[in-house]
Design a protein around this motif. Structure first.
Motif, short mmCIF file in Angstrom:
data_model
loop_
_atom_site.label_atom_id
_atom_site.label_comp_id
_atom_site.label_asym_id
_atom_site.label_seq_id
_atom_site.Cartn_x
_atom_site.Cartn_y
_atom_site.Cartn_z
N SER A 12 0.91 -1.29 -0.11
CA SER A 12 0.04 -0.48 -0.01
C SER A 12 0.71 0.92 0.23
N LEU A 13 2.03 1.32 0.44
CA LEU A 13 3.12 2.61 0.77
C LEU A 13 3.25 2.34 -0.51
N GLN A 14 4.01 1.80 -1.24
CA GLN A 14 4.42 2.02 -2.13
C GLN A 14 3.23 2.18 -3.40
N PHE A 15 2.59 1.96 -3.36
CA PHE A 15 1.71 1.95 -4.15
C PHE A 15 1.15 3.75 -3.87
N LEU A 16 0.87 4.02 -2.89
CA LEU A 16 0.54 5.72 -2.37
C LEU A 16 1.79 6.87 -3.28
N LEU A 17 2.98 6.21 -2.38
CA LEU A 17 4.14 7.33 -3.24
C LEU A 17 4.16 6.46 -5.35
N LEU A 18 4.14 5.79 -5.95
CA LEU A 18 3.61 5.68 -7.05
C LEU A 18 2.62 6.53 -7.76
N SER A 19 1.48 6.47 -6.49
CA SER A 19 0.62 7.28 -7.06
C SER A 19 0.61 8.69 -7.25
N TYR A 20 1.53 9.14 -5.85
CA TYR A 20 2.04 10.29 -5.90
C TYR A 20 2.86 11.41 -7.42
N ASP A 21 3.75 10.13 -7.13
CA ASP A 21 4.60 10.24 -8.59
C ASP A 21 3.80 10.59 -9.60
N LEU A 50 12.80 8.16 -4.48
CA LEU A 50 14.01 7.01 -3.50
C LEU A 50 13.69 5.97 -2.55
N PHE A 51 12.23 6.41 -2.13
CA PHE A 51 11.82 5.69 -0.77
C PHE A 51 11.44 3.86 -1.38
N ASN A 52 11.13 5.06 -2.78
CA ASN A 52 10.51 3.05 -3.95
C ASN A 52 11.54 2.40 -3.80
N ILE A 53 12.84 2.73 -4.30
CA ILE A 53 14.08 2.39 -4.84
C ILE A 53 14.36 1.79 -3.03
N ILE A 54 14.50 2.32 -1.95
CA ILE A 54 15.11 2.28 -0.98
C ILE A 54 13.99 0.38 -0.28
N ILE A 55 12.72 0.61 -0.77
CA ILE A 55 11.44 -0.37 0.17
C ILE A 55 12.00 -1.21 -1.25
N ILE A 56 12.38 -1.73 -1.90
CA ILE A 56 12.00 -2.33 -2.76
C ILE A 56 13.79 -3.86 -1.95
N PHE A 57 14.58 -2.34 -2.56
CA PHE A 57 15.99 -3.21 -1.87
C PHE A 57 15.85 -3.83 -0.58
N LEU A 58 14.59 -3.46 0.15
CA LEU A 58 14.30 -3.92 2.13
C LEU A 58 13.93 -4.84 1.63
#
Length: 162
Positions: A12-21, A50-58
């Motif tokens: 959900s956080l990833q999709f929220l960040l993608l939606s903002y983008d 940048l947060f999306n990059i960090i999240i995917i690597f985590l």
């Protein structure tokens, strides 16, 4: 292992960040008369990527595949997303810097150079691909076979050892 409730929260956080983008890419040009607001939106957009990059690597680090030492397998499976995300991030920052440099002092006139237009088109094309591949990767990382020992993983491990 990523629990189901945690995975849905992360997704959900990833999709929220993608939606903002997507929102900033769609409507930032409407704010060309107010460069301060546009600058803030661009900064938040870059931080979101940048947060999306960090999240995917985590999420990569959390997989059993990574913990078993098969980092190359993860990189091979998700190489397109990793490279595309880096390219999109670089294109976005380049576009934002160029737009702000051109419009900061003279926000009342419409400034649109050929180079800026070309960068704009490439950044928007990369944005579409980034959203698709990033979303696909985020959903694929929810597959349980990445988080447990399995026959598939043992076969991959044996191929790597050869």
């Amino acid at each position: 292992m990523l629990q189901t409730s945690n995975y849905s929260l992360v997704l959900s956080l990833q999709f929220l960040l993608l939606s903002y983008d997507l929102f900033v890419n769609s409507f930032s040009e409407l704010l060309q008369k107010t460069p301060v607001i546009q600058l803030v939106l661009f900064i938040i957009q870059d931080i979101a990527v940048l947060f999306n990059i960090i999240i995917i690597f985590l999420m990569f680090f959390n997989t059993f595949v990574f913990q078993a030492g098969l980092v190359n397998l993860l990189f091979h499976k998700f190489k397109g997303t990793i490279i595309l995300t880096a390219v999109y991030f670089a294109l976005s920052i380049s576009l934002h810097v160029w737009v702000m440099n051109l419009r900061w002092k003279n926000s009342n006139s419409f400034i649109w150079t050929d180079g800026l237009q070309m960068l704009f088109v490439f950044q928007r094309l990369a944005a579409v691909l980034y959203c698709y591949f990033y979303k696909r990767t985020a959903v694929r990382l929810g597959d349980p076979h990445f988080y447990q020992d399995s026959l598939w993983l043992r076969k991959e491990f044996m191929q790597v050892r050869r």
